[in-house]
Motif scaffolding. Structure first.
Motif, PDB file in Angstrom:
ATOM      1  N   UNK A   1       0.841  -1.189   0.000  1.00  0.00           N
ATOM      2  CA  UNK A   1       0.000   0.000   0.000  1.00  0.00           C
ATOM      3  C   UNK A   1       0.883   1.248   0.000  1.00  0.00           C
ATOM      4  N   UNK A   2       0.403   2.260  -0.750  1.00  0.00           N
ATOM      5  CA  UNK A   2       1.021   3.593  -0.724  1.00  0.00           C
ATOM      6  C   UNK A   2       2.428   3.646  -1.300  1.00  0.00           C
ATOM      7  N   UNK A   3       2.872   2.610  -1.988  1.00  0.00           N
ATOM      8  CA  UNK A   3       4.163   2.690  -2.664  1.00  0.00           C
ATOM      9  C   UNK A   3       3.974   3.415  -4.000  1.00  0.00           C
ATOM     10  N   UNK A   4       5.023   4.051  -4.524  1.00  0.00           N
ATOM     11  CA  UNK A   4       4.871   4.841  -5.750  1.00  0.00           C
ATOM     12  C   UNK A   4       4.662   3.976  -6.983  1.00  0.00           C
ATOM     13  N   UNK A   5       4.232   4.584  -8.094  1.00  0.00           N
ATOM     14  CA  UNK A   5       4.059   3.830  -9.345  1.00  0.00           C
ATOM     15  C   UNK A   5       5.359   3.190  -9.789  1.00  0.00           C
ATOM     16  N   UNK A   6       5.247   2.078 -10.497  1.00  0.00           N
ATOM     17  CA  UNK A   6       6.411   1.392 -11.049  1.00  0.00           C
ATOM     18  C   UNK A   6       6.122   1.028 -12.502  1.00  0.00           C
ATOM     19  N   UNK A   7       7.097   1.259 -13.364  1.00  0.00           N
ATOM     20  CA  UNK A   7       6.905   1.042 -14.791  1.00  0.00           C
ATOM     21  C   UNK A   7       6.569  -0.411 -15.106  1.00  0.00           C
ATOM     22  N   UNK A   8       7.111  -1.355 -14.347  1.00  0.00           N
ATOM     23  CA  UNK A   8       6.841  -2.779 -14.635  1.00  0.00           C
ATOM     24  C   UNK A   8       5.349  -3.096 -14.501  1.00  0.00           C
ATOM     25  N   UNK A   9       4.635  -2.387 -13.623  1.00  0.00           N
ATOM     26  CA  UNK A   9       3.194  -2.577 -13.492  1.00  0.00           C
ATOM     27  C   UNK A   9       2.420  -1.661 -14.442  1.00  0.00           C
ATOM     28  N   UNK A  10       2.892  -0.424 -14.588  1.00  0.00           N
ATOM     29  CA  UNK A  10       2.202   0.514 -15.489  1.00  0.00           C
ATOM     30  C   UNK A  10       2.189  -0.006 -16.926  1.00  0.00           C
TER      31      UNK A  10
END
Length: 373
Positions: A1-10
């Motif tokens: 929870x509340x961790x920043x966006x990550x390109x691998x998921x985006x």
């Protein structure tokens, strides 16, 4: 929870939006009272109330939940997400599982118009979910490994009387391939050992733990070169089997006189920082551990006069300062500007404002206090 966006998921949510031709796709995590979107694309909010979330229903099911028309579904037709923004009518989501086997979130797609969702499309959604699940499992494994590694790190001892000690230990990605050891020998010498297993990540972290364990069981009263030979004798076969090696620096210092002895197995970055900010680089005395079976090392000497310090870093610090000894030497030369050894070494290792470093950074600074005026 509340961790920043990550390109691998985006990357996956963008792919899903395009692949299914929907307005939104998201990876959600469900807490007791709220929903947090780790990744999303489309007209969604990063956070929302759990009570209104479609995903709060999805995590109750073992498989994919499909809502082809929310306006005719008794569970959702009165939901504010259907009657108001973003006016969801179609939804498909698959649960994501936490380390303990409990559903903790979902991967889902949604649109503002009803639609049919075929078995083939459901399979694609589940395949994408499996990719996300694998990435999440990897993250949890690394996080768990990092917590264990931190718990197993030796306590930082007090510096000897008349000295100050500073350390930094910054893993590149959770689990570090670096290690350190401190202590006092039976004869009263202060000992420092800093090592770096080849590579980065979980594998080198395991190798680093193995090498460190070999040092903790060695005879600290032996000469530094002899300690390396004994440790190498115990580790050569293991390191050859895993195809790895480790660079290590070990030194002992007599606190009363400042006289020091060291052995350097391929580290080649340790420096004596004189009180006047001049530098003396300590030469390596042999190759890395595990690189040349049956190798021997030499023992070198140095002296810490009042106001002098010894800096023992791993090569991540070199990368942090451009990969060249010149800029690193300039930065090391500024260490004496701070009276506090811990503040000085942490400033030297600070990544902020610098390029991305993909290596572990560890450094130890032992400073002999200046003589009273």
């Amino acid at each position: 929870m509340d961790t920043p966006p990550e390109e691998r998921f985006d990357r996956i949510t963008r792919l899903a939006q395009s692949l299914f031709g929907v307005s939104s796709a998201s990876i959600s995590l469900i807490a007791e009272n709220r929903q947090y979107l780790k990744s999303f694309v489309g007209p969604l909010a990063r956070e929302s109330d759990r009570g209104n979330a479609f995903c709060a229903e999805t995590i109750k099911a073992p498989d994919t939940m499909i809502v082809e028309n929310a306006l005719t579904d008794e569970r959702f037709r009165q939901s504010p997400l259907v009657t108001g923004r973003p006016h969801i009518q179609f939804y498909a989501g698959h649960p994501l599982t936490g380390p303990g086997g409990t559903h903790v979130g979902t991967f889902c797609i949604a649109d503002q118009a009803p639609r049919r969702f075929s078995a083939e499309q459901q399979k694609i959604l589940e395949d994408l979910t499996a990719i996300i699940q694998r990435e999440m499992n990897l993250s949890w494994d690394i996080d768990t490994g990092a917590r264990v590694q931190r718990a197993l790190q030796p306590a930082i001892p007090s510096a000897p009387d008349g000295y100050s000690l500073g350390t930094c230990f910054y893993p590149a990605s959770g689990v570090s391939g670096d290690f350190y050891e401190f202590g006092t020998t039976a004869s009263g010498e202060f000992r420092i050992t800093v090592g770096d297993a080849m590579g980065k990540g979980v594998g080198p972290g395991l190798v680093a733990g193995t090498v460190r364990a070999a040092f903790t069981h060695c005879d600290w009263e032996a000469e530094p070169a002899r300690i390396f030979e004994n440790v190498a004798g115990a580790l050569d076969e293991t390191l050859a089997r895993v195809g790895s090696f480790a660079t290590v620096f070990h030194a002992v210092v007599d606190p009363d006189t400042g006289a020091g002895r060291y052995a350097d197995a391929g580290q080649a970055l340790s420096h004596i920082v004189r009180a006047d900010n001049t530098l003396e680089r300590l030469s390596p005395t042999g190759p890395p551990l595990g690189l040349v079976p049956g190798q021997t090392w030499d023992t070198g000497t140095f002296t810490l006069h009042p106001g002098d310090a010894i800096l023992v870093p791993t090569d991540g610090l070199l990368d942090l300062h451009g990969g060249e000894l010149g800029p690193l030497g300039t930065a090391i030369g500024q260490l004496q500007d701070s009276d506090d050894a811990d503040v000085a070494v942490r400033k030297l290792c600070d990544r902020r404002g610098k390029r991305v470093i993909l290596d572990d950074i560890t450094a130890v600074l032992l400073r002999r206090n200046a003589s009273p005026a």
